[in-house]
Design a protein around this motif. Sequence first.
Motif, PDB file in Angstrom:
ATOM      1  N   GLU A  95      81.744   2.757  59.282  1.00 38.23           N
ATOM      2  CA  GLU A  95      81.775   2.768  60.734  1.00 38.23           C
ATOM      3  C   GLU A  95      80.530   2.058  61.259  1.00 38.23           C
ATOM      4  OE1 GLU A  95      82.622   6.496  63.639  1.00 38.23           O
ATOM      5  OE2 GLU A  95      80.584   6.259  62.902  1.00 38.23           O
ATOM      6  N   SER A 151      78.532   0.975  56.286  1.00 38.81           N
ATOM      7  CA  SER A 151      78.191   1.683  57.520  1.00 38.81           C
ATOM      8  C   SER A 151      77.057   0.925  58.193  1.00 38.81           C
ATOM      9  CB  SER A 151      77.714   3.096  57.217  1.00 38.81           C
ATOM     10  OG  SER A 151      78.548   3.673  56.247  1.00 38.81           O
ATOM     11  N   ARG A 195      81.126   6.686  57.052  1.00 33.89           N
ATOM     12  CA  ARG A 195      81.276   5.575  56.121  1.00 33.89           C
ATOM     13  C   ARG A 195      82.189   4.504  56.716  1.00 33.89           C
ATOM     14  NH1 ARG A 195      81.518   7.406  50.110  1.00 33.89           N
ATOM     15  NH2 ARG A 195      79.463   8.100  50.736  1.00 33.89           N
TER      16      ARG A 195
END
Lengths: 539, 439, 324, 713
Positions: free
Chosen positions: A31, A203, A29
């Motif tokens: 990223e 994300s 999450r």
Amino acid sequence: MNHALVVEGLTLRTKKQTLVENVCFELKRGECVALVGGSGSGKSLTALAIMQLLPQGVYPVSGDIRLESRSLFDLSERQMQHIRGERIGMIFQEPMSALNPVVCVGEQVAEVLRIHKAIPKAEIKARVISLFDEVALPEPHERYGWYPHQLSGGQKQRVMIAMALACEPDVLIADEPTTALDVTVQAQVLALLEKIKRTRKLSILFITHDMAVVSQIADHVVVMQKGHVVEQEAVDVLFRDPTHPYTRQLLYDASGRMIKRSVHEQKAPTVLSVEALRVYFEKRGMLWGMKREVTKAVDGIDLTLCRGETLALVGESGSGKSTVAKALLALVPFQGEIYLGSTRISGMGERAFKPFRKRIQMIFQDPFASLDPRMRIGDILKEGMESLGVGPRDKEAQYAYLQELLRQVELPESYLERYAHEFSGGERQRIGIARALALKPEVIICDEPTSALDVSVRSQILALLKRIQEETGVAYLFITHDLALVPSIADEVAVMCRGKIVEQGRVKRVMYYPSHSYTRTLLAAVPKLPDFIYGKEDI
Amino acid sequence: MSLHLLLTDILLWSLMIGGMAWGVYMRKAKAGLEAWRDIFRSPVAMVSAVILLFYLAFALLDSVHFKVNDPHRSDSGSVISLLDMAMQHRRTFSERTYSAPFATQEYTRSVVVDKKGVTHQSFLPLKHVSPEGFWQKSMWGMGVGIALALLLIFLHRRWLRGGHERGEPLPWRSAYMTFAILTVLFSWLYVMSFSFHVLGTDKVGGDLFYASLKSIRTGMLIGTLTTLVTLPLALVLGVSAGYFRGWVDDLIQYLYTTLSSIPGVLLIAAGVLTMQVMMDQHPDWFATTVERADIRLLFLVVILGVTSWTGLCRMLRAETLRISQMDYVTAAKAFGVNSWQIMWRHIVPNLTHIILISIVLDFSGLVLAEAVLSYVGVGVDPTMYSWGNMINQARLEMARDPMVWWSLFSAFIFMFVLVLAANLFSDRVQHVLDPRNVS
Amino acid sequence: MFIYILRRILYAVPILIGVNLITFMLFFMVNSPDDMARVQLGAKQVTPQMIEAWKVERGYDKPLFYNAEASGVEKVTKTLFVQESSKLFRFDFGRSDANRDIKEDIKARMGPSLAIALPTFLIALVTNISLALLLVLFRGTVLDTTAMVIAVMIMSVSGLFYIIAGQVLFSKIWHWVPISGYAEGWEGIRFIILPVLIGVFSGLGSGVRWYRSIFLEQINQDYVRTARAKGLSEVRVLFSHVLKNGMLPILTGVVVIIPSLFMGSLIMESFFGIPGLGSYTIDAIHAQDFAIVKAMVFLGSVLYIVGLILTDISYTLFDPRVKL
Amino acid sequence: MRIVRAVNHYIVWCLFLSFAYGGLWNMPYEKGESATNTLFSTFSVAPKHLDPVRSYSANEWAIIGQIYEPPLQYNYVDRPYRLEPLTLMRMPEVTYLDENGTLCDENSTRVAYSRYHLQLRPDIRYQDHPAFVKHSDGTLYYGKLQPSLLSSISSVWDLPKRASREVRAEDYAYAIKRMAVRAYHSPVLDTMRPYIVGLDSFSKQISQIAQIKHQAHRPLDLRAYTIEGVKVTGKRSLEITIHGKYPQFLYWLAMNFFAPIPWEADLFYQQEGLRAKNISLDTSPVGSGPYYLALSDPNRKMILKRNRHFHTEYYPGMEKTELNRLPFIDRVVYTLEKESIPMWNKFLQGYYDASGISSEAFDQAVEIGSSGSMGLSDTMKRKGIRMIGSVEPSIFYMAFNMEDPVVGGYSESAKKLRQAISIVQDQEEYISIFMNERGVAAQGPIPPGIFGYVLGEAGTNRVVYDWVNGKRVRKSLAYAKRLLAEAGYPDGIDPQTKKRLKLYYDTTATGPDDRALMDWRRKQFAKLGIDLVIRATDYNRFQDKVRRGKVQIFSWGWNADYPDPENFLFLLYGGNAVVDTGGAGINSSNYKNPVFDRLFEEVKSMENTPQRAKKIVRMVHIAQEDAPWVWGVYPKSLVLVHHWFTQVLPHAMANNTLKYKCIDPKERVAKQQMWNQPVYLPLLIIGGAILLLGWWLYKLYEKRQRRTIRERR
């Protein structure tokens, strides 16, 4: 759950072959994971598999994809329709073709909201406008009713992003979102994605072939080659310490340092000089005798090219650099003076100019469009020789000459009998080079010869061009949009903007001490690999 | 008996020879050959091609004409074809009027005065049928067909084994099946045609099987020869318009817009009537009815060609516009290659797929158009056998009660099979050759 | 826009002159004014005096393209061609050689022609498009392939068969509709059902195939993938995206023929006894009524050109990228 | 999916709604129309000219015959055809005058003029028509129609006021004056010019005046002019003087050219505004007959309605009661039927009251009885259909061009060649195959029913037939071959070229339907070993070739204008040869036999006496011997009528027969109901199938939507 998206052992097949095999990675999450690889590495297919938008005939045979804890593969098509757009947004490479050309952009964004959210009609427009605002689309109110063709490439990509974000998804898949954009625009879009990632805790699965872009945006990198994941690592670790040879190769090619240029100190004789070149295109008037529209594609430029040297003509799309090439070959009507050596070739008729044609040749951008699909390679190479009377006349000698040409561009001699469609892009580009070389020209105009090629192939072609220059002393006018390429190929550089040259000079000076603001903007926008890559010696 | 080729014979045969020469040339060019193999990789295309070849064989057979010189023969001075010779038994002996397929008596009653002088209506027996031994004859006919089919298939297999099979195998099995079925069917019909009117007879007792076979040539000629006219016109004009642009383009666009803005049927009707007048003013041009009908067919073909090139021309122009923007044309220009050579070497070869597609697409349309034109009265010569003429007659026959269905049926079947095969084949050609279908 | 249309209309003038030139040449290669007079005056006992009087009255006593007897400009203007075509350009169709007012006749016959052609066109368009969309929705399935085979079969049958079979089946055996005829108003529906049905059906094969290929081309476009990525269902993708974009190539093929619908269909009209324009022209050719032939050819060309202009205009309506 | 289904529903409902109220689905008329006293008939070619001065074709006369009334008519019942007064009190009285205009005897050689005295009946009135409405000063009320009024009308019946008036002798004179105007293109003007005294000069003069008036856009009022030989002697009496003796003139007086034209109508219709709306005498006739034209749409429909001013006339030979007063039918609807098939089918469905029999329908309709007579088939009889047949006063023949070097000429060998060819043309087979027995093989130029026709052995053409056991038998092929050999072509081989003799046959047969006929033609010649080359052309070219004598063999036909042998024999009269008359003549085979020509001159103006008959027989024999024609066929006309259509008698000459006929609409409606019940089942099946398919597709889509990607493989 920390993982927004998990891909586990994904294998994709057609009836005949396996395209992607056992691909595993995770997307945490907030990223950004970059999926990197050359063309045909299966990175886009993987992304499409997540959305279940695979082309017909391609099926997942094993593996699983989980969004949070739900397996997407267990969902019915109808349920998937609620995942797409609502939970996972996606943006594509070509903003032009990815937007419906006949529906206004506001409506296209509104459509997502309409199908997924029960929002009153009146509110939808407001939501869309606020989204446009968020993706920094200027004047969002007005842009709502605009059509894709009225927007620039960057703006279109912003619309795409707005569309993908409309339902506040958890995951954004970006499939080469910046490849088709100019560097300056690319930088802006990347910055936007970065910002959104931060503000929305989004994300992002970022698919690209460009290591430099990866270094700018990604937290984690997955490297794919021929359908397999060959390496995955956090971005700083990977860049510092690539383990797999393919990753190393990617980094090596991206750094663009492989060609070393010997610096010419003394001034070589001028082979081509251009003075006040102007190319104006006239649109036919609506009615006879009415005012005509004039487009100034090239608006008075001066260039000098010396023997054995390379002049890079850099500019963004639409700056008129390709038109310069056409004018030099007298393929479009122009004004101004062009000297080949000491001969003034401008103002010559086609008949008078013909003998000079062999002295100036060209290599094209698109290797697929530049070779006649109905002709054999041998015939392609021979065409110019026969037309301009270069090379031996008798058959045997001619054959030997052609073989020698192929050898020069590092291709097997057997290719002479074959057709262009049998070859890869790199091979075709070599044939294109051989075709130009066949005439033993003094000047070769290279019109973006590498931009349609994969990174690894690109460096090979550049090396070949370099070698040929050293062997034959030919001068290149190298047209490119890629500033990063310039130091490794050119002696001199000219930056073009809207039909005019804004800055011109030796490469070192222009690259490191740019005087014009446009050059500076361009340079700043070029995505860079971490500095340590350049610092290292050969890997 | 001496060889006496009609104009259309010569054209058809030269078209055949040209086609074959092109085929041989294509065998050398690997790219083209691959495309063709790709076309035939579909069983449907293979079956269609066999059917088309079968029709073509009849057309060719019917396109070798002889003049009967023997003054003692009843048909001395007439011009007959190989097909006529093979069908001699059905060409010369005709019945009086309608009879159903395989019938032994006339379909309508006629007034007879018997020996007692009493007049009554009765079904007269047919003059040229021999109904006995139906099954033996059938067996024999089919047997011959099977034997012939097997022999030819065997020979072909041998030839393939002899190293002519290259690359991926083609669906020969479907081809053989089709071939066998057609051969058996035809040989059965042929053998039976000696004893029966297998498809019945028309109003004046002409054999419909013979008429249907004769019509093949008419249909095939209209379908193929028209392209002979269309193609050069469309190619030359379309390519020059697209390549040179400017005033050449303007002029050619003017030409085809003008032509295509005239309603098609009117243009054809006017053309056909004009040509008829010309023929009427020179009756000495033609020695026989056959030749006269032949010239009329040729004119019809020319007129159809002249009125139908505009569509192809427009397409070729657009494609030429596109191609002449391609880098390889730019490269050729940079080599100083002159315009004609560029057109011939770079542009025309890259138009072949469009040309081929349009040829196969037009074929079926032209075969169908013939019927409609005959209805309007501007079709082929009324003395000529053609499906259009057959349908037109049949139209009236359908109103009879009980219906005379067989002549409509014969025309329908023969035409439907040909057009269906052509359509399926063109479908495949389009599928393979059209670059848009690559994805 | 206005200037564009004006320009197109100006361009139409040379085309129409060319059309007239062809009409005049073709017609008078076939027919001489004497023949025409004979046809109009009846076959029985036509005397030279009658022919001469008729020719003078109708203006056919003038030479076709070049008047050697006149002087100056009149050598060209005092000819049949210039006199008659200039009338056409003023849309003054005059009187037919059988002495009826052509404009009135065209007005009267336009209705029946449209009554057949318009419903056929619209129903065919809607059916073909919806069937094509249906097949695209089920593309690649057995349904698709079967339908394609059926479509090819429908295409492979000559239209004449459909008409003959339709009349026998629907009118003669089942007594559903009158065999032929025409009436105005709602009463007339009975008469047009069969020709319209046959018209729609005989065009079904090629129509569905064509539209299907257009939609299939669209469905492989990137924006369709975008639409799916938005979460649209397949049906919505088809109706709101594919259909809209597919309309552009459809427009090119379809709008051109809309004005020509006025011209009617020759075959349909003569089989079903509909007093429309389709039979008007062919009858005129056979009756050698040049006044009608030239008027109708001219009208046909004008309508075609109008169709071309309409196509361009419709592009601006449907395609935001096109500006005139 | 839902949309598709909705559309289906909609279509089905539309079908039901549009039909449900109309009774029979396939009824081609308005509801209830067939229950009225209306006759439903057809026309196959749109009538071009309804103006009696111009109209000269059967299809036009079929309509205007009911509207206009010339002075005389043919008796409906009597055979042979007999003239009787129609609008006259009695048959015209003829007086004969010499050069100076004094009376003389009929048989005197001094006869230079004949004068016909016509006395009109007092009760003849025109139909109601706006043209007759007048201002008090006698000018036409609608004489100057304003543009505002014009734009609101589409036919004369849209004008609100109508009136009628009595028919006067001047109206008949007016009609003859109109005939003289060149611009009206009367087809009989040039025939009448030599007969009617003063017509020739009047025609020249009035044509010029007409042209001047036309250019000045001024109406032409013919009342101001007079023809010398046409004298109005009273309100209802008229004298027509003609040159010489011309007994056939009475027949002309039974034709529509001599029907009265009111000057009001002529002036009314000359208004530009009406012409531009296609409203003229050509489309909207004004007459005094039993009917008037209520709707004139020549491309679709013509409707006749009863004229309430029609004079008293009773069915011939019946009691003169109101019950037998003409006409019986109130209304006639003519529908355009170009194709024979729909027309026949509609007849069988009861929607047309009468029909001819096309060859396609012949088997279905007709059976040949054991005696060789034609009768209706059982299916037809069961339907209550009756057949009415008669031999028409017409002939179809195949002519040789007598000017042609091969087939023409009067030498013995040429004659034999023609005779041989005549023998092998098997007309009986032709009649059987192409005419379904609806014809009689011709023996000479004069068809049955015309004075001079001879029955039986005496009437047999001895050149072609033998008379064996009371029957005509065609001479044998062997005999024909012998003749051919004697003509110099043994076995059909031309001694000059050593090849088969090649003859050319010109025809207008260009349609596909004619192929069979041409094949048959060739077969006939092939019997003799002669090669027949067919030269098919359009009608123009064909006519032109005939006119210039550029043909060898061709087929043509002739319909009688009036039932007199002169009207047939003049086809062979040398003075009428086309090549000599510059194409104006009627003798297209260019036959010229001096004896024949002399006899013709004599026969021409004779009354029907035995002497005349004798001379005609001689002429026929001469022609048979010379064989300039292959005497083809006298066609028979067969008409089928439904049993509710009565009092139908075949009459080849009369055009105004509608007023005698009778319809029983009740019976017609009953039968139409019986014969035309729609078959519902297929509709239900088709509808069901479509719904089923829709449902199946919906299910299919649903299934796909529920599938996961794993199941998709």
